[in-house]
Design an enzyme around this catalytic site. Structure first.
Site, PDB file in Angstrom:
ATOM      1  N   LYS A  76       0.788  -1.225   0.000  1.00 44.84           N
ATOM      2  CA  LYS A  76       0.000   0.000   0.000  1.00 44.84           C
ATOM      3  C   LYS A  76       0.829   1.288   0.000  1.00 44.84           C
ATOM      4  O   LYS A  76       0.385   2.344   0.447  1.00 44.84           O
ATOM      5  CB  LYS A  76      -1.010   0.064   1.164  1.00 44.84           C
ATOM      6  N   HIS A 136       7.429  -7.646  -1.801  1.00 46.13           N
ATOM      7  CA  HIS A 136       7.280  -6.849  -0.574  1.00 46.13           C
ATOM      8  C   HIS A 136       8.243  -7.355   0.505  1.00 46.13           C
ATOM      9  O   HIS A 136       8.239  -6.833   1.617  1.00 46.13           O
ATOM     10  CB  HIS A 136       5.851  -6.950  -0.024  1.00 46.13           C
ATOM     11  N   ARG A 156       6.148   5.128   1.896  1.00 44.22           N
ATOM     12  CA  ARG A 156       5.065   6.109   2.047  1.00 44.22           C
ATOM     13  C   ARG A 156       4.884   6.394   3.528  1.00 44.22           C
ATOM     14  O   ARG A 156       5.197   5.521   4.374  1.00 44.22           O
ATOM     15  CB  ARG A 156       3.783   5.498   1.450  1.00 44.22           C
TER      16      ARG A 156
HETATM   17  P1  A3P Z   1      -5.027   4.725  -0.939  1.00 42.60           P
HETATM   18  O1  A3P Z   1      -5.659   3.507  -0.347  1.00 42.60           O
HETATM   19  O2  A3P Z   1      -4.483   5.653   0.116  1.00 42.60           O
HETATM   20  O3  A3P Z   1      -5.895   5.432  -1.893  1.00 42.60           O
HETATM   21  P2  A3P Z   1      -0.264  -0.393  -3.625  1.00 42.60           P
HETATM   22  O4  A3P Z   1      -0.270  -0.190  -5.092  1.00 42.60           O
HETATM   23  O5  A3P Z   1       1.128  -0.469  -3.035  1.00 42.60           O
HETATM   24  O6  A3P Z   1      -1.133  -1.507  -3.215  1.00 42.60           O
HETATM   25  O7  A3P Z   1      -0.825   0.935  -2.980  1.00 42.60           O
HETATM   26  C1  A3P Z   1      -2.172   1.281  -3.135  1.00 42.60           C
HETATM   27  C2  A3P Z   1      -2.304   2.755  -2.823  1.00 42.60           C
HETATM   28  O8  A3P Z   1      -1.795   3.512  -3.921  1.00 42.60           O
HETATM   29  C3  A3P Z   1      -3.760   3.148  -2.666  1.00 42.60           C
HETATM   30  O9  A3P Z   1      -3.742   4.251  -1.766  1.00 42.60           O
HETATM   31  C4  A3P Z   1      -4.113   3.551  -4.091  1.00 42.60           C
HETATM   32  O10 A3P Z   1      -5.258   4.342  -4.197  1.00 42.60           O
HETATM   33  C5  A3P Z   1      -2.853   4.301  -4.475  1.00 42.60           C
HETATM   34  N1  A3P Z   1      -2.663   4.396  -5.927  1.00 42.60           N
HETATM   35  C6  A3P Z   1      -2.922   3.449  -6.862  1.00 42.60           C
HETATM   36  N2  A3P Z   1      -2.611   3.919  -8.085  1.00 42.60           N
HETATM   37  C7  A3P Z   1      -2.179   5.179  -7.925  1.00 42.60           C
HETATM   38  C8  A3P Z   1      -1.747   6.198  -8.834  1.00 42.60           C
HETATM   39  N3  A3P Z   1      -1.707   5.991 -10.142  1.00 42.60           N
HETATM   40  N4  A3P Z   1      -1.381   7.390  -8.312  1.00 42.60           N
HETATM   41  C9  A3P Z   1      -1.421   7.615  -6.986  1.00 42.60           C
HETATM   42  N5  A3P Z   1      -1.828   6.700  -6.076  1.00 42.60           N
HETATM   43  C10 A3P Z   1      -2.192   5.497  -6.536  1.00 42.60           C
END
Ligand code: A3P
Length: 330
Positions: A76, A136, A156
């Protein structure tokens, strides 16, 4: 991968390895899981039993190539976004921005997930060069053979990771388990008990490696990607050995990559709204759950002042003296 299994001898060897893994797992400390009943602590990190097995298999069977590129992150932290950015930066000569691979495929499909491997372990010899992998696992949990390869890492603000993780886990959590409350998730996260956690140790494993091998590990922050995406794309391009040329700058290539991979664009593509993405042979996740809000600081809508201070306190204490600083988000 080496020793492509399949012969009786290799199967026998694999069965022996599994027996050893089973005994090992039985001896490990156990705690409540976020989407599975349990997590086990192995070498200081919490993993589900299947993911732990995948890690053990990696150590037994994986052979890296010097050209491999690994994308690493804590869950995430912006993995999906960074996958899109790395893929489109690396392959910017192969697609046009009006007809792009990422218009038809979820960014995860461009990377082979190391954490979901099962036996017989996938043979990647037919994959394109460079081979793209994602993980991860903490840097310290990966086989030594990978130290000659390049890693791109994204971290993050842990408060945003926690909230994003809590939402995500409740969506993928086994229906046999009761919903995970925010209070419980918060407590577990602060104790370091979450998949691949503790968060802080996982981040530090890459941070320290990036200081030691700056040409091998590019350490990025989600917040910088949000604030200055074009700067990040230029860094990525240089890191993967394809620096952005003057001609590309003039044509606006960097801007196009940023636009293609933006949350607004990615989350609205049909391919990311429907269906499931397969991670290895075991895990299937609805593609839309990888896109929620995509902003900095959503934690403010969920965490009390005390909760914020507790996470910030742990972060300050754990990162003290490391040189790693998170810009405060409120
Ligand atoms: P939120 O839940 O805070 O919205 P991962 O890809 O590591 O699983 O992380 C997911 C997080 O990245 C989520 O955060 C998601 O909405 C956000 N995310 C996914 N695609 C994104 C993009 N193109 N730009 C910015 N954030 C993005």
């Amino acid at each position: 991968m080496s020793n492509a299994p399949g012969t009786t001898e290799e199967d026998a060897e694999y069965k022996k390895i599994c027996e050893n893994h089973k005994h090992l797992i039985e001896t490990l400390p156990k705690c409540n899981g976020w989407w599975t009943p349990h997590l086990h602590n192995y070498n200081g990190f919490w993993l589900t039993p299947d993911i732990l097995k995948a890690n053990l298999l990696l150590h037994t069977y994986f052979k890296s190539h010097p050209t491999d590129i690994f994308l690493a992150s804590f869950m995430k932290s912006g993995t999906t976004w960074l996958k899109a950015l790395v893929f489109s930066t690396l392959n910017r000569d192969s697609y046009t921005f009006s007809d792009h691979y990422l218009h038809k495929h979820n960014p995860h499909s461009a990377f082979s997930p190391l954490d979901a491997e099962t036996y017989p372990i996938t043979d990647f010899t037919n994959s394109l060069t460079p081979r793209l992998f994602s993980t991860h696992f903490a840097r310290t949990m990966l086989p030594a053979c990978m130290s000659s390869c390049k890693f791109v890492y994204v971290c993050r603000d842990p408060k945003d990771v926690l909230i994003s993780l809590w939402h995500f886990m409740n969506k993928i959590r086994s229906k046999d388990l009761p919903p995970l409350s925010l209070d419980k998730a918060f407590e577990l996260f602060c104790l370091g008990v979450s998949d691949y956690g503790p968060f802080w140790e996982q981040v530090l494993s890459y941070w320290r490696a990036s200081l030691e091998y700056p040409d091998k590990i590019l350490f990025l922050k989600y917040e910088d990607m949000k604030n200055e995406p074009e700067v990040v794309v230029r860094k990525l391009a240089a890191f993967v050995g394809k620096p952005v040329t003057v001609e590309e700058e003039e044509k606006g290539v960097v801007r196009e990559i940023v636009k293609l991979c933006s949350f607004e664009n990615m989350s609205n593509l049909e391919v990311n709204k429907e269906g499931f993405e397969k991670f290895g042979r075991l895990v299937n996740i609805e593609k839309r759950v990888f896109f929620r809000k995509g902003v900095i600081g959503d934690w403010k809508n969920y965490l009390s002042k005390e909760m914020k201070e507790r996470v910030d306190g742990i972060t300050a204490q754990k990162f003290k003296g490391s040189g790693l600083i998170f810009t405060a988000t409120g």
